[in-house]
Design a protein around this motif. Structure first.
Motif, PDB file in Angstrom:
ATOM      1  N   ARG A   1       0.820  -1.214   0.000  1.00 26.12           N
ATOM      2  CA  ARG A   1       0.000   0.000   0.000  1.00 26.12           C
ATOM      3  C   ARG A   1       0.856   1.268   0.000  1.00 26.12           C
ATOM      4  O   ARG A   1       0.423   2.324  -0.475  1.00 26.12           O
ATOM      5  N   LEU A   2       2.070   1.181   0.544  1.00 29.89           N
ATOM      6  CA  LEU A   2       2.935   2.355   0.621  1.00 29.89           C
ATOM      7  C   LEU A   2       3.327   2.855  -0.766  1.00 29.89           C
ATOM      8  O   LEU A   2       3.548   4.048  -0.968  1.00 29.89           O
ATOM      9  N   ILE A   3       3.407   1.939  -1.722  1.00 32.06           N
ATOM     10  CA  ILE A   3       3.783   2.314  -3.091  1.00 32.06           C
ATOM     11  C   ILE A   3       2.685   3.158  -3.743  1.00 32.06           C
ATOM     12  O   ILE A   3       2.953   4.062  -4.526  1.00 32.06           O
ATOM     13  N   LEU A   4       1.434   2.870  -3.386  1.00 30.67           N
ATOM     14  CA  LEU A   4       0.292   3.499  -4.044  1.00 30.67           C
ATOM     15  C   LEU A   4       0.051   4.938  -3.610  1.00 30.67           C
ATOM     16  O   LEU A   4      -0.610   5.697  -4.301  1.00 30.67           O
ATOM     17  N   GLY A   5       0.571   5.313  -2.442  1.00 32.08           N
ATOM     18  CA  GLY A   5       0.416   6.700  -2.006  1.00 32.08           C
ATOM     19  C   GLY A   5      -0.263   6.835  -0.658  1.00 32.08           C
ATOM     20  O   GLY A   5      -0.833   5.871  -0.131  1.00 32.08           O
ATOM     21  N   PRO A   6      -0.196   8.038  -0.057  1.00 27.83           N
ATOM     22  CA  PRO A   6      -0.720   8.267   1.294  1.00 27.83           C
ATOM     23  C   PRO A   6      -2.171   7.857   1.491  1.00 27.83           C
ATOM     24  O   PRO A   6      -2.538   7.355   2.555  1.00 27.83           O
ATOM     25  N   GLU A   7      -2.989   8.048   0.477  1.00 25.85           N
ATOM     26  CA  GLU A   7      -4.417   7.728   0.638  1.00 25.85           C
ATOM     27  C   GLU A   7      -4.664   6.224   0.734  1.00 25.85           C
ATOM     28  O   GLU A   7      -5.732   5.790   1.163  1.00 25.85           O
ATOM     29  N   PHE A   8      -3.672   5.411   0.343  1.00 27.02           N
ATOM     30  CA  PHE A   8      -3.817   3.954   0.416  1.00 27.02           C
ATOM     31  C   PHE A   8      -3.152   3.364   1.662  1.00 27.02           C
ATOM     32  O   PHE A   8      -3.343   2.189   1.963  1.00 27.02           O
ATOM     33  N   GLU A   9      -2.357   4.173   2.365  1.00 28.07           N
ATOM     34  CA  GLU A   9      -1.662   3.670   3.544  1.00 28.07           C
ATOM     35  C   GLU A   9      -2.662   3.235   4.605  1.00 28.07           C
ATOM     36  O   GLU A   9      -3.645   3.928   4.857  1.00 28.07           O
ATOM     37  N   PHE A  10      -2.385   2.096   5.220  1.00 33.69           N
ATOM     38  CA  PHE A  10      -3.266   1.583   6.278  1.00 33.69           C
ATOM     39  C   PHE A  10      -2.477   1.527   7.581  1.00 33.69           C
ATOM     40  O   PHE A  10      -2.495   2.480   8.358  1.00 33.69           O
TER      41      PHE A  10
ATOM     42  N   LEU B   1       9.857   4.896   0.306  1.00 34.77           N
ATOM     43  CA  LEU B   1       8.614   4.824  -0.485  1.00 34.77           C
ATOM     44  C   LEU B   1       7.624   5.905  -0.067  1.00 34.77           C
ATOM     45  O   LEU B   1       6.987   6.546  -0.921  1.00 34.77           O
ATOM     46  N   MET B   2       7.480   6.114   1.240  1.00 34.58           N
ATOM     47  CA  MET B   2       6.513   7.093   1.738  1.00 34.58           C
ATOM     48  C   MET B   2       6.901   8.517   1.341  1.00 34.58           C
ATOM     49  O   MET B   2       6.038   9.351   1.045  1.00 34.58           O
ATOM     50  N   LEU B   3       8.196   8.800   1.316  1.00 30.05           N
ATOM     51  CA  LEU B   3       8.653  10.131   0.910  1.00 30.05           C
ATOM     52  C   LEU B   3       8.493  10.340  -0.592  1.00 30.05           C
ATOM     53  O   LEU B   3       8.101  11.423  -1.040  1.00 30.05           O
ATOM     54  N   ILE B   4       8.777   9.301  -1.375  1.00 31.10           N
ATOM     55  CA  ILE B   4       8.566   9.387  -2.825  1.00 31.10           C
ATOM     56  C   ILE B   4       7.088   9.631  -3.128  1.00 31.10           C
ATOM     57  O   ILE B   4       6.742  10.443  -3.997  1.00 31.10           O
ATOM     58  N   ALA B   5       6.214   8.951  -2.380  1.00 32.78           N
ATOM     59  CA  ALA B   5       4.772   9.109  -2.570  1.00 32.78           C
ATOM     60  C   ALA B   5       4.304  10.525  -2.230  1.00 32.78           C
ATOM     61  O   ALA B   5       3.226  10.945  -2.653  1.00 32.78           O
ATOM     62  N   ARG B   6       5.137  11.258  -1.495  1.00 30.98           N
ATOM     63  CA  ARG B   6       4.825  12.647  -1.144  1.00 30.98           C
ATOM     64  C   ARG B   6       5.638  13.625  -1.992  1.00 30.98           C
ATOM     65  O   ARG B   6       5.820  14.776  -1.624  1.00 30.98           O
ATOM     66  N   ASN B   7       6.132  13.109  -3.110  1.00 30.05           N
ATOM     67  CA  ASN B   7       6.790  13.912  -4.150  1.00 30.05           C
ATOM     68  C   ASN B   7       8.145  14.499  -3.754  1.00 30.05           C
ATOM     69  O   ASN B   7       8.558  15.530  -4.293  1.00 30.05           O
ATOM     70  N   ALA B   8       8.832  13.844  -2.829  1.00 27.42           N
ATOM     71  CA  ALA B   8      10.219  14.218  -2.551  1.00 27.42           C
ATOM     72  C   ALA B   8      11.126  13.522  -3.559  1.00 27.42           C
ATOM     73  O   ALA B   8      10.763  12.489  -4.133  1.00 27.42           O
ATOM     74  N   THR B   9      12.313  14.086  -3.784  1.00 22.65           N
ATOM     75  CA  THR B   9      13.338  13.433  -4.602  1.00 22.65           C
ATOM     76  C   THR B   9      14.257  12.702  -3.630  1.00 22.65           C
ATOM     77  O   THR B   9      15.011  13.340  -2.889  1.00 22.65           O
ATOM     78  N   VAL B  10      14.168  11.383  -3.622  1.00 23.70           N
ATOM     79  CA  VAL B  10      14.778  10.593  -2.548  1.00 23.70           C
ATOM     80  C   VAL B  10      15.916   9.713  -3.067  1.00 23.70           C
ATOM     81  O   VAL B  10      15.780   9.023  -4.068  1.00 23.70           O
TER      82      VAL B  10
END
Length: 281
Positions: free
Chosen positions: A128-137, A177-186
């Motif tokens: 779920r972390l790959i899909l983005g913050p709205e999918f995180e459980f 993954l969580m930072l990439i999903a928030r549009n950081a360059t990681v």
């Protein structure tokens, strides 16, 4: 100094809000309760868990300790997990690491119910972390704690150059993954990375989780960096983080201390996971 991040006070503020939520659940007959499996006799682990118990109690939740002998078989431990899966009074559980070498780790992970997976060990929750913050459980607690810390400090990660040092399955990889999903360059660096400073010197934010004392030196960071230290090591009775704290503090815009920085945020994130699990079971 003003640039030292007080993770404890931030976590305390969050816990007060969670306490209200747990009390609302209790009024509905849902008494939030978690278990932690401790395998073998590890005084340091037990001490840490007992501190965590106090934080749970302060938030009107409960954490039960389930001690398991070190020689337990994989099949026996899997059965213990399955018992917790079936127990409607247990809303989530954690497994204290490291796991014994003789364990079949795949069988352990496969037995975990994703709905009760407070550690985020299950492929379902990690995926779920790959899909983005709205999918995180139920996200990994330390990684989630760092994200919450940055949010509470109003630090925008979008577009920032961030280096995550460490690629463990429970901190480095999921946090990346969580930072990439928030549009950081990681950039993720680890034990096999050559010339670590080449990456850290370009970074607006450095997050290190290796447990190697003073891995990150003063000459490896640029002025104005935000330094988030997840590392923990004890040497001759003194606690060290991954950053050369006193020296880097003079260059940093913000920095977490070795004690009272990210640790309290990890506990806060665990409680949030328990709250989510209790509401969704």
């Amino acid at each position: 100094m003003q640039n030292i991040i007080d993770g404890r006070s931030i976590a305390d503020k969050i816990l007060k809000e969670y306490k209200k939520e747990f009390e609302k659940l209790a009024k509905k007959g849902i008494f939030a309760q978690a278990e932690v499996f401790i395998i073998g006799d590890n005084p340091a682990s037990l001490s840490y868990i007992k501190q965590m118990q106090k934080a749970f109690e302060q938030a009107s939740a409960k954490l039960l300790i389930k001690s398991v002998p070190l020689n337990v078989k994989t099949s026996e431990f899997v059965n213990l997990i399955k018992e917790s899966n079936k127990n409607s009074k247990i809303h989530g559980y954690m497994i204290q690491l490291p796991l014994p070498n003789h364990f079949d780790k795949k069988k352990i992970v496969d037995a975990i119910d994703p709905r009760k997976d407070l550690d985020c060990f299950s492929p379902d929750n990690l995926g779920r972390l790959i899909l983005g913050p709205e999918f995180e459980f139920l996200a990994p607690s330390t990684a989630k704690g760092v994200i919450k810390l940055l949010e509470e400090l109003n630090i925008e990660v979008q577009g920032k150059n961030i280096t995550v040092v460490g690629h463990s399955n429970i901190v480095g990889k999921p946090l990346t993954l969580m930072l990439i999903a928030r549009n950081a360059t990681v950039t993720n660096c680890h034990v096999y990375t050559k010339n670590l400073s080449e990456y850290t010197l370009k970074s607006d934010i450095i997050i290190s989780a290796t447990g190697v004392p003073h891995l990150i030196k003063e000459n490896m960071v640029k002025k104005g960096v935000i330094a988030i230290d997840i590392g923990y090591a004890k040497k001759n009775g003194k606690v060290y983080g991954d950053f050369e704290f006193e020296k880097i503090q003079k260059r940093a815009k913000l920095i977490t201390p070795p004690i009272g920085g990210c640790g309290p945020m990890t506990v806060a994130a665990l409680l949030e996971n328990l709250m989510i699990a209790a509401k969704n079971l």
